[in-house]
Scaffold this active site. Structure first.
Site, PDB file in Angstrom:
ATOM      1  N   GLU A 252      14.118  -9.927  -9.381  1.00 55.11           N
ATOM      2  CA  GLU A 252      13.885 -10.586 -10.871  1.00 55.11           C
ATOM      3  C   GLU A 252      13.219 -11.795 -10.922  1.00 55.11           C
ATOM      4  O   GLU A 252      13.859 -12.637 -11.525  1.00 55.11           O
ATOM      5  CB  GLU A 252      14.866 -10.206 -11.780  1.00 55.11           C
ATOM      6  CG  GLU A 252      15.398  -8.829 -11.880  1.00 55.11           C
ATOM      7  CD  GLU A 252      16.104  -8.369 -13.241  1.00 55.11           C
ATOM      8  OE1 GLU A 252      16.177  -9.387 -14.145  1.00 55.11           O
ATOM      9  OE2 GLU A 252      16.489  -7.290 -13.532  1.00 55.11           O
TER      10      GLU A 252
ATOM     11  N   GLU B 107      17.129  -1.219 -10.264  1.00 56.16           N
ATOM     12  CA  GLU B 107      18.281  -1.315 -11.135  1.00 56.16           C
ATOM     13  C   GLU B 107      17.990  -0.620 -12.548  1.00 56.16           C
ATOM     14  O   GLU B 107      16.748  -0.646 -12.798  1.00 56.16           O
ATOM     15  CB  GLU B 107      18.304  -2.920 -11.625  1.00 56.16           C
ATOM     16  CG  GLU B 107      19.284  -3.609 -10.503  1.00 56.16           C
ATOM     17  CD  GLU B 107      19.228  -5.305 -10.968  1.00 56.16           C
ATOM     18  OE1 GLU B 107      19.448  -5.401 -12.182  1.00 56.16           O
ATOM     19  OE2 GLU B 107      19.380  -6.142 -10.416  1.00 56.16           O
TER      20      GLU B 107
HETATM   21  C1  PNW Z   1      19.423  -8.154 -14.209  1.00 53.46           C
HETATM   22  N1  PNW Z   1      17.223 -10.505 -19.992  1.00 53.46           N
HETATM   23  O1  PNW Z   1      19.507  -9.288 -15.124  1.00 53.46           O
HETATM   24  C2  PNW Z   1      19.914  -8.781 -12.860  1.00 53.46           C
HETATM   25  O2  PNW Z   1      19.380  -8.488 -11.806  1.00 53.46           O
HETATM   26  C3  PNW Z   1      21.468  -8.406 -12.795  1.00 53.46           C
HETATM   27  O3  PNW Z   1      21.955  -9.449 -11.905  1.00 53.46           O
HETATM   28  C4  PNW Z   1      22.291  -8.495 -14.006  1.00 53.46           C
HETATM   29  O4  PNW Z   1      23.290  -8.144 -14.198  1.00 53.46           O
HETATM   30  C5  PNW Z   1      21.417  -6.946 -14.835  1.00 53.46           C
HETATM   31  O5  PNW Z   1      20.207  -7.046 -14.795  1.00 53.46           O
HETATM   32  C6  PNW Z   1      22.252  -6.575 -16.220  1.00 53.46           C
HETATM   33  O6  PNW Z   1      21.725  -7.907 -17.025  1.00 53.46           O
HETATM   34  C7  PNW Z   1      19.053  -9.645 -16.281  1.00 53.46           C
HETATM   35  O7  PNW Z   1      17.694 -11.430 -20.741  1.00 53.46           O
HETATM   36  C8  PNW Z   1      19.482 -10.538 -17.026  1.00 53.46           C
HETATM   37  O8  PNW Z   1      16.079  -9.855 -20.457  1.00 53.46           O
HETATM   38  C9  PNW Z   1      18.876 -11.019 -18.382  1.00 53.46           C
HETATM   39  C10 PNW Z   1      17.928 -10.029 -18.759  1.00 53.46           C
HETATM   40  C11 PNW Z   1      17.174  -9.118 -18.114  1.00 53.46           C
HETATM   41  C12 PNW Z   1      17.968  -8.939 -16.759  1.00 53.46           C
END
Ligand code: PNW
Length: 496
Positions: free
Chosen positions: A213, A402
């Site tokens: 990401e 994911e």
């Molecule tokens: C992803 N947003 O994180 C990550 O790859 C993981 O480490 C995380 O635990 C998982 O998704 C769940 O959150 C994100 O704010 C964190 O849009 C924040 C966002 C999106 C993905």
């Protein structure tokens, strides 16, 4: 809209789906009309039975800083997330990843938990600072040994390891020395580390994801500052960080190709923006495609196309990143597969007679969300994301790297977690993914995020995404109802 127009649209949609499915089938089964027919019948059967293609791989995902703990053990260097989480007020309840799920020590029993629910592929991340405590220089043998033990144990349990090389835990030393991703030097250091690790683990690990990401860690870490390292750069600086991230990805692809045994497969794991057509008309479907290409211009689009779109360059203007033609070649090094993290639609779109060719509708205030406020629930995103990545860029293999949701996950007196919301989430999202595979989109596997509850970045331990509940006082893992769901799903290879 009149009834006949409605009928017309429905039939357009049916024809569209039919032709999309049949085209893919026709290509796969070229020679005789007979096999063409039977493939078409197979597709119809797959749609009604909700089965996934034979050999589809079911798995779970985690990331080093979120699960390992052992933050100062065996020579691990400090990372920007150690620093950030220890600043009061940055993370909910001032939680840190110091102990996390202690997977660093508990991995053998955690692998048993995976096996219990029929996991066949496991996505974990390598902590760069366990390998090179300062980001570059002398490697730390104890760190390397940990990932050898982990992957050996996975293989012994018939689980294929898929390694992510960067899941946001930048060695602090690179931040101090070069301002981290603000510098090209960090991209170069990442390439070197990726090459090194693929040589070390080459006999065990056959699949690598370069960065996880890019869009999230760059936008949140360097744009609005809510993630480590907590910066709010002006546009020009932010665009340069974006560029260094995609450059790091490309350098890593090249380094892994040069160092890993042949047959090693390389991709990335990107949380792409997924526009979803509000109504499935041909015009809106086209609008969603255009929107996906433009909204990911600084990340997946430049990786897949080797150029920044004209609109991106026009929009960024004087603040556009500084780059060379050589950079673009590196960034677009051919990939073996594309991994996408899909949680939510970026928005519902419709065709529009404007410069962009599309319009994003505002979400209704009552649009459902998970306990993560950013996560708008829209199962169709798990159809349109792989569908359009395949359509726009012809990706030959895709993985859902994911997908998951956070819930309240209350532990009952009899030690159960009835996460009906998560089970329903999985069924709804996977129904959409199944539809994509039935139409011939080459998705090879799915990683649920996450195997167990873990350190959810700025939400700390208060936000739970796991199939297994973690009691943070005792570190006990307790299977949720969704773990039981996953077990049957993976066994039967169909939406259940
Ligand atoms: C992803 N947003 O994180 C990550 O790859 C993981 O480490 C995380 O635990 C998982 O998704 C769940 O959150 C994100 O704010 C964190 O849009 C924040 C966002 C999106 C993905």
């Amino acid at each position: 809209m009149s009834a006949s127009k409605n009928d017309q649209k429905n039939s357009d949609r049916r024809n569209f789906l039919k032709s999309a499915g049949l085209t893919a089938a026709g290509l796969a089964a070229a020679p005789a009309l007979v096999s063409f027919k039977s493939t078409a019948e197979q597709i119809a059967a797959n749609i009604s039975e909700r089965t996934f293609p034979e050999g589809f791989l079911w798995g779970t995902a985690t990331a080093a800083y979120q699960v390992e703990g052992a933050a100062t053990e065996d020579g691990r260097g400090t990372t920007i997330w150690d620093t950030f989480s220890h600043i009061p007020g940055k993370v909910k309840n001032d939680d840190t990843g110091d102990v996390a799920c202690d997977m660093y020590h508990r991995y053998p029993s955690d692998i048993k938990l995976m096996k219990d629910i029929n996991v066949k592929i496991f996505r974990f991340s390598v902590a760069w600072s366990r390998i090179f405590p300062d980001g570059t220089g002398t490697p730390n043998q104890k760190g390397i040994d940990f990932y050898k033990r982990l992957t050996d144990e996975l293989l012994a349990n018939d689980i294929q390891p898929f390694a992510t090389l960067y899941h946001w835990d930048l060695p602090q030393a690179l931040h101090d020395k070069y301002k981290g991703w603000e510098s090209r030097e960090t991209a170069k250091a990442f390439g070197d580390y990726a090459g090194f690790i693929s040589k070390q683990l080459g006999d065990r690990v056959k699949h690598y994801f370069t960065l996880n990401e890019m869009s999230t860690f760059v936008e949140l870490g360097y744009g609005n500052g809510i993630f480590a390292p907590g910066l709010q750069l002006p546009q020009a600086g932010l665009n340069q960080v974006r560029h260094h991230a995609v450059l790091a990805h490309g350098l890593a692809v090249q380094a892994i190709r040069a160092n890993a045994p042949s047959g090693t497969k390389i991709g990335l794991a990107e949380n792409l923006s997924v526009p979803v057509p509000i109504i499935d008309t041909p015009e809106n479907i086209k609008a969603a495609e255009i929107a996906m290409r433009e909204e990911n211009a600084g990340y997946l689009t430049v990786v897949m196309e080797g150029k920044y779109t004209d609109k991106f360059l026009k929009k960024t203007g004087a603040d556009a990143p500084k780059f060379t033609d050589e950079d673009l070649k590196i960034i677009s090094s051919p990939l073996d597969f594309v991994g996408i993290n899909v949680y939510n639609p970026a928005g519902y779109v419709q065709a529009a007679d404007n410069e962009d060719g599309y319009k994003t509708l505002p979400f209704a205030k009552s649009q459902p969300r998970s306990t993560s406020q950013w996560q708008v629930l829209g199962p169709e995103s798990l159809y349109w994301a792989p569908k359009n990545v395949h359509k726009l860029w012809g990706a030959k293999e895709l993985y859902i790297t994911e997908n998951g949701t956070s819930g309240t996950d209350e532990l009952t007196d009899d030690k159960h977690i009835y996460d009906t919301d998560r089970v329903s989430f999985m069924r709804n999202y996977l129904t959409q993914l199944q539809k994509a595979t039935a139409e011939g989109v080459p998705v090879k596997g799915y990683f649920y995020w996450s195997l167990m509850d873990n350190f959810e970045w700025t939400s700390g331990y208060s936000t739970r995404f796991g199939l297994y509940y973690v009691d943070y006082k005792t570190l006990e893992r307790i299977p949720k109802e969704s773990a039981a769901y996953f077990k049957v799903l993976a066994r039967d290879n169909k939406v259940v």
